[in-house]
Design a protein around this motif. Sequence first.
Motif, PDB file in Angstrom:
ATOM      1  N   LYS A 174      52.354  63.247  27.140  1.00  0.00           N
ATOM      2  CA  LYS A 174      52.423  63.771  25.766  1.00  0.00           C
ATOM      3  C   LYS A 174      51.314  64.775  25.454  1.00  0.00           C
ATOM      4  O   LYS A 174      51.549  65.749  24.752  1.00  0.00           O
ATOM      5  N   ASP A 175      50.104  64.527  25.984  1.00  0.00           N
ATOM      6  CA  ASP A 175      48.987  65.389  25.608  1.00  0.00           C
ATOM      7  C   ASP A 175      49.176  66.797  26.169  1.00  0.00           C
ATOM      8  O   ASP A 175      48.799  67.780  25.537  1.00  0.00           O
ATOM      9  N   ARG A 176      49.758  66.859  27.369  1.00  0.00           N
ATOM     10  CA  ARG A 176      50.039  68.176  27.947  1.00  0.00           C
ATOM     11  C   ARG A 176      50.866  69.029  26.995  1.00  0.00           C
ATOM     12  O   ARG A 176      50.601  70.214  26.791  1.00  0.00           O
ATOM     13  N   TYR A 177      51.859  68.411  26.399  1.00  0.00           N
ATOM     14  CA  TYR A 177      52.776  69.086  25.479  1.00  0.00           C
ATOM     15  C   TYR A 177      52.011  69.644  24.275  1.00  0.00           C
ATOM     16  O   TYR A 177      52.210  70.784  23.859  1.00  0.00           O
ATOM     17  N   LEU A 178      51.088  68.835  23.748  1.00  0.00           N
ATOM     18  CA  LEU A 178      50.293  69.275  22.597  1.00  0.00           C
ATOM     19  C   LEU A 178      49.318  70.385  22.992  1.00  0.00           C
ATOM     20  O   LEU A 178      49.117  71.348  22.253  1.00  0.00           O
ATOM     21  N   LEU A 179      48.708  70.265  24.164  1.00  0.00           N
ATOM     22  CA  LEU A 179      47.714  71.238  24.614  1.00  0.00           C
ATOM     23  C   LEU A 179      48.357  72.591  24.885  1.00  0.00           C
ATOM     24  O   LEU A 179      47.838  73.639  24.502  1.00  0.00           O
ATOM     25  N   GLU A 180      49.494  72.545  25.567  1.00  0.00           N
ATOM     26  CA  GLU A 180      50.163  73.795  25.922  1.00  0.00           C
ATOM     27  C   GLU A 180      50.896  74.384  24.719  1.00  0.00           C
ATOM     28  O   GLU A 180      51.058  75.594  24.618  1.00  0.00           O
ATOM     29  N   GLY A 181      51.343  73.508  23.830  1.00  0.00           N
ATOM     30  CA  GLY A 181      52.228  73.942  22.751  1.00  0.00           C
ATOM     31  C   GLY A 181      51.525  74.378  21.483  1.00  0.00           C
ATOM     32  O   GLY A 181      52.031  75.232  20.757  1.00  0.00           O
ATOM     33  N   PRO A 232      47.491  74.743  20.815  1.00  0.00           N
ATOM     34  CA  PRO A 232      46.058  74.524  21.042  1.00  0.00           C
ATOM     35  C   PRO A 232      45.240  74.617  19.759  1.00  0.00           C
ATOM     36  O   PRO A 232      44.255  73.902  19.613  1.00  0.00           O
ATOM     37  N   HIS A 233      45.651  75.481  18.819  1.00  0.00           N
ATOM     38  CA  HIS A 233      44.856  75.643  17.592  1.00  0.00           C
ATOM     39  C   HIS A 233      44.934  74.411  16.690  1.00  0.00           C
ATOM     40  O   HIS A 233      44.041  74.176  15.886  1.00  0.00           O
ATOM     41  N   GLN A 234      45.996  73.643  16.824  1.00  0.00           N
ATOM     42  CA  GLN A 234      46.086  72.398  16.068  1.00  0.00           C
ATOM     43  C   GLN A 234      44.966  71.460  16.515  1.00  0.00           C
ATOM     44  O   GLN A 234      44.290  70.834  15.693  1.00  0.00           O
ATOM     45  N   LEU A 235      44.759  71.383  17.828  1.00  0.00           N
ATOM     46  CA  LEU A 235      43.684  70.548  18.359  1.00  0.00           C
ATOM     47  C   LEU A 235      42.317  71.115  17.978  1.00  0.00           C
ATOM     48  O   LEU A 235      41.448  70.389  17.504  1.00  0.00           O
ATOM     49  N   ILE A 236      42.154  72.424  18.172  1.00  0.00           N
ATOM     50  CA  ILE A 236      40.838  73.024  17.919  1.00  0.00           C
ATOM     51  C   ILE A 236      40.452  72.893  16.444  1.00  0.00           C
ATOM     52  O   ILE A 236      39.320  72.521  16.119  1.00  0.00           O
ATOM     53  N   SER A 237      41.405  73.142  15.540  1.00  0.00           N
ATOM     54  CA  SER A 237      41.069  73.001  14.115  1.00  0.00           C
ATOM     55  C   SER A 237      40.725  71.545  13.804  1.00  0.00           C
ATOM     56  O   SER A 237      39.791  71.267  13.048  1.00  0.00           O
ATOM     57  N   GLY A 238      41.450  70.610  14.409  1.00  0.00           N
ATOM     58  CA  GLY A 238      41.135  69.185  14.221  1.00  0.00           C
ATOM     59  C   GLY A 238      39.766  68.842  14.762  1.00  0.00           C
ATOM     60  O   GLY A 238      39.005  68.074  14.156  1.00  0.00           O
ATOM     61  N   MET A 239      39.423  69.433  15.892  1.00  0.00           N
ATOM     62  CA  MET A 239      38.108  69.167  16.490  1.00  0.00           C
ATOM     63  C   MET A 239      36.978  69.702  15.607  1.00  0.00           C
ATOM     64  O   MET A 239      35.928  69.072  15.482  1.00  0.00           O
ATOM     65  N   ILE A 240      37.196  70.873  15.026  1.00  0.00           N
ATOM     66  CA  ILE A 240      36.144  71.450  14.171  1.00  0.00           C
ATOM     67  C   ILE A 240      35.872  70.504  12.996  1.00  0.00           C
ATOM     68  O   ILE A 240      34.722  70.200  12.673  1.00  0.00           O
ATOM     69  N   ILE A 241      36.946  70.005  12.389  1.00  0.00           N
ATOM     70  CA  ILE A 241      36.776  69.095  11.247  1.00  0.00           C
ATOM     71  C   ILE A 241      36.114  67.785  11.694  1.00  0.00           C
ATOM     72  O   ILE A 241      35.193  67.282  11.048  1.00  0.00           O
ATOM     73  N   ALA A 242      36.571  67.256  12.813  1.00  0.00           N
ATOM     74  CA  ALA A 242      36.008  65.989  13.309  1.00  0.00           C
ATOM     75  C   ALA A 242      34.526  66.167  13.624  1.00  0.00           C
ATOM     76  O   ALA A 242      33.690  65.316  13.288  1.00  0.00           O
ATOM     77  N   ALA A 243      34.192  67.287  14.260  1.00  0.00           N
ATOM     78  CA  ALA A 243      32.796  67.545  14.607  1.00  0.00           C
ATOM     79  C   ALA A 243      31.951  67.676  13.344  1.00  0.00           C
ATOM     80  O   ALA A 243      30.832  67.150  13.266  1.00  0.00           O
ATOM     81  N   TYR A 244      32.522  68.334  12.344  1.00  0.00           N
ATOM     82  CA  TYR A 244      31.820  68.474  11.058  1.00  0.00           C
ATOM     83  C   TYR A 244      31.602  67.086  10.430  1.00  0.00           C
ATOM     84  O   TYR A 244      30.508  66.777   9.940  1.00  0.00           O
ATOM     85  N   ASN A 284      37.673  61.138  21.391  1.00  0.00           N
ATOM     86  CA  ASN A 284      39.007  60.906  20.842  1.00  0.00           C
ATOM     87  C   ASN A 284      40.073  61.584  21.692  1.00  0.00           C
ATOM     88  O   ASN A 284      39.830  62.604  22.328  1.00  0.00           O
ATOM     89  N   ASN A 285      41.248  61.004  21.616  1.00  0.00           N
ATOM     90  CA  ASN A 285      42.405  61.521  22.341  1.00  0.00           C
ATOM     91  C   ASN A 285      42.936  62.822  21.694  1.00  0.00           C
ATOM     92  O   ASN A 285      42.727  63.073  20.506  1.00  0.00           O
ATOM     93  N   VAL A 286      43.636  63.612  22.476  1.00  0.00           N
ATOM     94  CA  VAL A 286      44.221  64.872  22.007  1.00  0.00           C
ATOM     95  C   VAL A 286      45.144  64.660  20.808  1.00  0.00           C
ATOM     96  O   VAL A 286      45.051  65.365  19.793  1.00  0.00           O
ATOM     97  N   GLU A 287      46.032  63.680  20.922  1.00  0.00           N
ATOM     98  CA  GLU A 287      47.000  63.446  19.839  1.00  0.00           C
ATOM     99  C   GLU A 287      46.273  62.996  18.567  1.00  0.00           C
ATOM    100  O   GLU A 287      46.623  63.411  17.466  1.00  0.00           O
ATOM    101  N   THR A 288      45.226  62.183  18.738  1.00  0.00           N
ATOM    102  CA  THR A 288      44.447  61.724  17.582  1.00  0.00           C
ATOM    103  C   THR A 288      43.847  62.925  16.845  1.00  0.00           C
ATOM    104  O   THR A 288      44.007  63.067  15.631  1.00  0.00           O
TER     105      THR A 288
END
Lengths: 424, 154
Positions: A93-100, A102-114, A210-214
């Motif tokens: 599943k994570d491959r699908y999110l990463l390839e499909g 990436p900005h969804q993950l990156i924006s989530g990471m920025i908020i989580a890091a903040y 945290n996991n990619v989907e999370t």
Amino acid sequence: MEKPLTKYILPDKDPLDFAAYSKEGGYAGVDKALKQMAPDEVTNLVKDSTLQGRGGAGFPTGMKWSLTLKNPGGSGLKYLITNADEMEPGAFKDRYLLEGNPHQLISGMIIAAYAIQAQKAYIFLRWAYKKAEVILKKAIDEAYKAGYLGNNILGTGYSLDMYLHSSAGRYICGEETALINSLEGKRGLPRSKPPFPGTSGLFGQPTVVNNVETLSWISHIVENGADWFKKLSLTGEGGTKIYGVSGRVKKPGLWELPMGTPLREVLMDYAGGMQDGYELRGIIPGGGSTDFMTPDHLDVPLDFKGTVSAGSRLGTGTMIILDDKTCPVAFIKNLISFFSAESCGWCTPCREGLPWTDKILQAFEEGRGKMEYLDTLSFHTRYMGPGNTFCAHAPGAMEPLQSGLKYFRDDFIRHIHEKSCPWR
Amino acid sequence: MLSPHEKEEIQKEIALYPYAQAACIDALKVVQEHRGWISDEAIRDVAEELSMSVTEVDSIATFYTRLYRKPVGRNVILICDSVSCMVMGYETVYKRISDILSIRFGETTPDGRFTLLPISCLGDCDHAPSLMINNDLYHDIAPEQVQTLLDRYK
Ligand SMILES: Cc1cc2nc3c(=O)[nH]c(=O)nc-3n(C[C@H](O)[C@H](O)[C@H](O)COP(=O)(O)O)c2cc1C
Ligand code: SF4
Ligand code: FES
């Protein structure tokens, strides 16, 4: 039906770039969190949403973050890591999110890091995900250029650097403390807990893994609120879930569906049921380290509680189907061989026990099985069970075996009586 | 000896971490990228570059399955032998490849064209059986396609 995570993922199409994803409102959550919310407000929102980690164990995400917030850390440095190691057999599943997207993950990471006030964020990527590697590199660059990464993001005074690390390939590196060791350039051996990464993680600093989907959820939750997230599900556990099915079904694949969707619906309506000439015998609901479910469990809602009530675990939510033309012993042996080869070798029960289990299963396959071996196998499932090994690798390996011994005992016994594999 | 190019790339990796040793895996990858595999000599050079002991670097190089401590062919074929690919028949694909190339898992063709290795789940289970040749992923593989596939790699 709302599909927040997969809405912009189009098969065989390139993912949305920064400009296109922003135009769709993809970075609005980052703007909102960084400009209008205090870090602990973001954490409390994620707590309220009841989001549970999608990496397998289901730990409440907001709670994990708040443990880190309580830990300022010696040098004040903190880290956020995305676990994109995904090496569990049957998980994709994570491959699908990463390839499909990436900005969804990156924006989530920025908020989580903040939210946890991390200054550095890493994506720990499985080496085999070459396409995802290229896509993520480009997306990170774009986020830097747009001022969403680097110094003084959006003029808020908050700064974050993001790095992509491609792993060198070991399943155990998905375990969060082994992942941290690997990111430090060491052998990927798990660390003893406590201290938990929230107190002392990467380079000894407070770290959230945290996991990619999370993490792909976070910007959506910030934009739409906790209640919206809770209402997406059919049961008390919030959100949607990316379910997947592989094996002899008519339409293997992945679908984002409300959390708690019944197994029958995923299997019959989405995966199209079994291929002609094949019967359903068992379901491993969430990657290779979860217990079998059976056709009797088709009405079980696929969420954390539901799968536990059926004697299994939601795990990754990506199912593997056992059909009647595949030998259950060979199926289990395949999983055990994987776990045996991937044992990091640190603790004795796992290092010695898994190869032993593998050899016994090999004996069954070759028609050299004996009745007393069934007891030996059960013995192993107990001695490599939870609490007896240094990490959860061996207990995970034992899950398909222990449930397999329960549901497919007659098949093991047939191997003994017929002195060969009835399927070969 | 590490080439100036290798050194430069390794130094770039080191710059991303608080201390040099943390770049060990990346440094080994740089070497492998340039030479195809990691020799004893390369282990020594990387150890020196990162101020680590040779044993320490070797223990890391041998831990990770995608760091090759033995030479491999020009093209590496990785066949997924995990559970979904087993159910969907990777064994017949493996047998076809193995017959065509006259090598088994772990072996390299005498002309150095191919090395054949098993690999665990490629995260492509809904398109099983799956395999990778170098960095290219192929899926839904039928044994009949194998020859055409191999012909692409010289
Ligand atoms: C042997 C082992 C392998 C694991 N592999 C992964 C993995 O590939 N990806 C992942 O997200 N979590 C994996 N986990 C779980 C992680 O340790 C950790 O719980 C998870 O990344 C936390 O993220 P979450 O809270 O968002 O679920 C693994 C755990 C174990 C014991
Ligand atoms: S249980 Fe296995 S993988 Fe985990 S620490 Fe022990 S040997 Fe390593
Ligand atoms: S089992 Fe082969 S790709 Fe997942």
